[in-house]
Design a protein around this motif. Structure first.
Motif, PDB file in Angstrom:
ATOM      1  N   PHE A  31      40.367  21.005   1.540  1.00 38.33           N
ATOM      2  CA  PHE A  31      40.448  21.465   0.157  1.00 38.33           C
ATOM      3  C   PHE A  31      39.147  21.114  -0.546  1.00 38.33           C
ATOM      4  O   PHE A  31      38.312  20.364  -0.030  1.00 38.33           O
ATOM      5  N   PHE A  39      41.786  16.337  -9.922  1.00 36.47           N
ATOM      6  CA  PHE A  39      42.641  16.816  -8.833  1.00 36.47           C
ATOM      7  C   PHE A  39      43.667  15.741  -8.522  1.00 36.47           C
ATOM      8  O   PHE A  39      43.322  14.609  -8.188  1.00 36.47           O
ATOM      9  N   TYR A  41      46.453  14.056  -6.237  1.00 33.09           N
ATOM     10  CA  TYR A  41      46.766  13.964  -4.813  1.00 33.09           C
ATOM     11  C   TYR A  41      48.135  13.317  -4.694  1.00 33.09           C
ATOM     12  O   TYR A  41      48.309  12.129  -4.994  1.00 33.09           O
ATOM     13  N   GLY A 212      47.247  18.676  -5.010  1.00 34.44           N
ATOM     14  CA  GLY A 212      47.513  18.917  -3.611  1.00 34.44           C
ATOM     15  C   GLY A 212      48.661  18.028  -3.180  1.00 34.44           C
ATOM     16  O   GLY A 212      48.700  16.847  -3.543  1.00 34.44           O
ATOM     17  N   LEU A 219      48.366  18.805   4.491  1.00 35.97           N
ATOM     18  CA  LEU A 219      48.379  19.350   3.137  1.00 35.97           C
ATOM     19  C   LEU A 219      49.338  20.532   3.111  1.00 35.97           C
ATOM     20  O   LEU A 219      49.107  21.556   3.769  1.00 35.97           O
ATOM     21  N   SER A 222      48.282  23.479  -2.289  1.00 39.19           N
ATOM     22  CA  SER A 222      47.317  23.030  -3.290  1.00 39.19           C
ATOM     23  C   SER A 222      47.047  24.163  -4.255  1.00 39.19           C
ATOM     24  O   SER A 222      47.245  25.343  -3.937  1.00 39.19           O
TER      25      SER A 222
END
Length: 318
Positions: A31, A39, A41, A212, A219, A222
């Motif tokens: 990503f 972002f 996580y 994400g 993952l 996202s």
């Protein structure tokens, strides 16, 4: 510091793997995070968040793949990565006999910041984190919230372009979490790029530009919160409050193509609208009012990030 281009990826994970024996802690993760973005996580314990963040911080190396910070590889250019990155771990060591300014000064010197530049960096960091009034207070006397601010100060003392924050709100009271959220958004407004992990999903939903979700090292999804919600549930839930006549509105809505799953009482009607476009919502509300229903409230019930997380993940651990 000059802000980076908003289209430039400052964090890139390229098919990242990290194996510990037979366990794949990180499995083929890719990503990007653009300059100035926050972002989020997200993942359960043991999902691989901290492992991949440690790789980004050059504290671990991938088994395969690569990670880049501001275009520099954590494998080939770790020194350049460290110049551009600040890392706030979920737990960090302190020196209890030091005070706040001594602690930050130690790390400023470690980054090679000299003379007036170090004085300026200390003054800015203490002010931004709100530690300026307790700069000479021993670390052993700090509350959990103040210790988290000190750790954030340590991560930002050298004015990095990228900040990696692992569970920064862990153990904080509500006021401290709100203040931390404002600091994070302020750093993003200054052009910095932030990767933030947290178990407090409401916090991430409010402050992140994108998220994400990771589970068992992979993952899963996202994108922006709105994009992920729309992908998982391409409809919205609508609540209509009336003075009366809910059953009549139920019959009227049965003739509207995008409407389904109607539940009605005399004064309340709930249904799903398969066209989440706000313009369509306005058109439907106007049509209901034009049909002479006495509407007190017309609202959409948004889905929380917790709902998204529970739908996507299974709770499996490695």
């Amino acid at each position: 510091m000059v802000a980076e281009s908003p289209d430039k990826p400052m964090i890139q994970l390229r098919r990242l793997y990290r194996n510990f024996g037979a366990t794949q802690a990180v499995h083929d993760i890719s990503f990007e995070v653009a300059a100035g973005q926050v972002f989020g996580y997200i993942g359960p314990n043991g999902a691989g968040k901290t492992t991949s963040m440690r790789i980004l911080a050059t504290l671990d190396i991938p088994s395969y793949g690569d990670a880049l910070v501001d275009g520099f590889s954590v494998i080939n250019d770790p020194d350049r990565v460290r110049q551009r990155l600040g890392f706030m771990p979920d737990s960090f060591g302190t020196y209890p006999d030091m005070n706040c300014i001594e602690y930050l000064d130690f790390f400023a010197r470690s980054y090679g910041i000299l003379g007036r530049n170090r004085t300026k960096a200390l003054r800015h960091t203490l002010s931004y984190t709100g530690l300026d009034k307790i700069a000479e207070k021993p670390i052993r006397g700090l509350s959990k919230g103040m210790r988290q601010r000190l750790c954030l100060g340590r991560a930002m003392i050298h004015d990095p372009a990228v900040l990696i924050l692992d569970e920064p709100a862990n153990g904080l009271d509500p006021r401290a979490r709100i203040e931390l959220r404002h600091m994070i958004r302020g750093l993003a407004a200054d052009g910095k790029t932030l990767l933030v992990s947290s178990h407090i999903l409401t916090e991430l939903g409010e402050m992140c530009d994108a998220i994400g979700i990771i589970e068992r090292g992979q993952l899963i999804v996202s994108g922006s919160v709105a994009e992920i919600k729309a992908k998982l549930r391409p409809h919205i839930d609508v609540l209509v409050q009336l003075l009366g006549g809910g059953e009549r509105l139920e019959g009227w809505l049965e003739n509207v193509a995008e409407v389904s799953h109607i539940q009605a009482s005399d004064r309340t009607v709930r249904f799903q609208l398969g066209a989440p476009d706000p313009i369509r919502q306005v058109q439907l509300l106007k049509a209901i009012v034009d049909a002479e229903f006495q509407v007190l409230e017309f609202s959409t019930e948004s889905r929380s990030l917790e709902d998204v997380f529970l739908q996507i993940t299974t709770g499996a651990v490695q």
